[in-house]
Design a protein around this motif. Structure first.
Motif, PDB file in Angstrom:
ATOM      1  N   ASP A  13      -1.014  -0.547  -9.149  1.00 24.42           N
ATOM      2  CA  ASP A  13      -1.581   0.698  -9.655  1.00 24.42           C
ATOM      3  C   ASP A  13      -1.985   1.655  -8.541  1.00 24.42           C
ATOM      4  OD1 ASP A  13      -1.535  -0.237 -12.438  1.00 24.42           O
ATOM      5  OD2 ASP A  13      -3.043  -1.659 -11.734  1.00 24.42           O
ATOM      6  N   GLY A  14      -1.739   1.271  -7.300  1.00 30.61           N
ATOM      7  CA  GLY A  14      -2.032   2.141  -6.180  1.00 30.61           C
ATOM      8  C   GLY A  14      -1.867   1.399  -4.873  1.00 30.61           C
ATOM      9  N   TYR A  15      -1.801   2.166  -3.810  1.00 31.01           N
ATOM     10  CA  TYR A  15      -1.603   1.603  -2.469  1.00 31.01           C
ATOM     11  C   TYR A  15      -2.109   2.609  -1.453  1.00 31.01           C
ATOM     12  CZ  TYR A  15       1.135   0.867   1.845  1.00 31.01           C
ATOM     13  OH  TYR A  15       1.538   0.722   3.146  1.00 31.01           O
ATOM     14  N   TRP A  16      -2.726   2.105  -0.396  1.00 31.77           N
ATOM     15  CA  TRP A  16      -3.005   2.963   0.754  1.00 31.77           C
ATOM     16  C   TRP A  16      -2.849   2.150   2.034  1.00 31.77           C
ATOM     17  CZ3 TRP A  16      -7.234   0.238  -1.011  1.00 31.77           C
ATOM     18  CH2 TRP A  16      -8.117  -0.271  -0.059  1.00 31.77           C
ATOM     19  N   GLU A  17      -2.497   2.830   3.107  1.00 29.13           N
ATOM     20  CA  GLU A  17      -2.432   2.187   4.415  1.00 29.13           C
ATOM     21  C   GLU A  17      -2.453   3.266   5.486  1.00 29.13           C
ATOM     22  OE1 GLU A  17      -0.012  -1.325   6.840  1.00 29.13           O
ATOM     23  OE2 GLU A  17       0.436  -0.926   4.731  1.00 29.13           O
ATOM     24  N   MET A  18      -2.967   2.894   6.651  1.00 35.04           N
ATOM     25  CA  MET A  18      -3.053   3.831   7.758  1.00 35.04           C
ATOM     26  C   MET A  18      -2.150   3.390   8.906  1.00 35.04           C
ATOM     27  SD  MET A  18      -6.909   2.637   8.786  1.00 35.04           S
ATOM     28  CE  MET A  18      -7.278   4.116   9.703  1.00 35.04           C
ATOM     29  N   ASN A  19      -1.802   4.359   9.750  1.00 31.84           N
ATOM     30  CA  ASN A  19      -1.062   4.108  10.982  1.00 31.84           C
ATOM     31  C   ASN A  19       0.358   3.596  10.719  1.00 31.84           C
ATOM     32  OD1 ASN A  19      -1.218   4.400  13.835  1.00 31.84           O
ATOM     33  ND2 ASN A  19      -1.345   2.173  14.050  1.00 31.84           N
ATOM     34  N   LEU A  20       0.987   4.138   9.683  1.00 34.28           N
ATOM     35  CA  LEU A  20       2.392   3.832   9.418  1.00 34.28           C
ATOM     36  C   LEU A  20       3.292   4.819  10.155  1.00 34.28           C
ATOM     37  CD1 LEU A  20       2.013   3.224   5.580  1.00 34.28           C
ATOM     38  CD2 LEU A  20       2.422   1.463   7.313  1.00 34.28           C
TER      39      LEU A  20
END
Length: 265
Positions: free
Chosen positions: A203-210
């Motif tokens: 239902d959602g996703y987040w990530e940093m430094n991709l």
């Protein structure tokens, strides 16, 4: 879609499956030849290199005037059509014998993503999208989740490769989000995570430094499936949140935020 892009989509799918088959030859074997890059968390295997060689060789042969951005080999700038490839997204999973890994191929024309192909070979899941024509999983149309209540949402995230030395490592966001959702997952392959949002499995996703090769194809697939995405940080490469609109409106304020003015794609 033009005849040219019909041809590109057909080839991108065929080449992704060929690269995926090569990955399965190495998977859960003793000949991975694991090497480190930035640190012990940032690795490359023989399968990454073999998959990349398949894709780049095909592009050079069939589309010699096209540009390429690839995780392992860098950038070849030639024409307005550009292939953005991650030959093996989820290398840590792959090296550990976990099945969440994929081939990711995005095609951009003058900087705009027009085709996305993500193939998870162990799962035999092929995600595709063409701009303006919807998103598909193994040929069947997909749509993102219709959930609106964050307490019912299953969300995924990931952690930056410099987590060992940089305290800006996403744990603050996890602490805010975790108590408010049904479940939090760390799946380990950005393109698979984003495509799972597109299909309504997450239902959602987040990530940093991709990086662009992590997200180019999958973000088009998610957008064509009705999800929205945005950058929530401007100072950590590509830091992205992807979710159905109703969940995105509730998830976004929970993330440490330095908004970017420049688009991702």
């Amino acid at each position: 879609m033009s005849t040219l892009f019909d041809n590109i989509l057909f080839n991108a799918v065929a080449w992704a499956k060929e690269a995926g088959a090569k990955q399965l030859e190495y998977f859960r074997s003793n000949n991975l030849a694991i090497e480190t890059k930035l640190n012990q968390s940032d690795i490359v295997t023989a399968a990454d290199k073999a998959s990349e060689a398949i894709l780049i060789d095909h592009i050079h042969t069939s589309y010699p005037s096209h540009s390429i951005i690839s995780e392992e080999s860098g950038t070849e700038t030639k024409g307005d059509i550009e292939w953005v490839i991650d030959p093996l997204d989820g290398t840590t999973n792959f090296s550990a014998g976990l099945p969440q890994f994929c081939v990711s191929i995005g095609i951009r024309e003058k900087g705009k993503t027009v085709i996305g192909v993500v193939y998870a070979p162990y799962l035999d899941e092929l995600y595709t999208a063409v701009a303006g024509e919807g998103a598909f999983l193994n040929g069947n149309p997909i749509r993102c989740s219709a959930k609106v209540d964050l307490a019912q949402a299953v969300i995924s995230t990931g952690f930056p490769v410099d987590k060992d030395t940089n305290p800006d490592n996403n744990l603050d966001n996890v602490a805010r989000v975790l108590p408010l959702v049904r479940g939090l997952r760390r799946m380990g392959a950005a393109a698979v995570d984003i495509c799972s949002v597109a299909a309504g499995f997450l239902d959602g996703y987040w990530e940093m430094n991709l990086h662009i090769w992590d997200v180019c194809a999958a973000l088009l697939i998610a957008e064509e499936a009705g999800a929205v995405y945005s950058r929530f940080r401007s100072d950590r490469n590509i830091s992205v949140m992807v979710a159905p609109p109703a969940i995105a409106a509730k998830l976004s304020p929970l993330l440490s935020n330095t908004p970017a003015n420049t688009p991702i794609l």
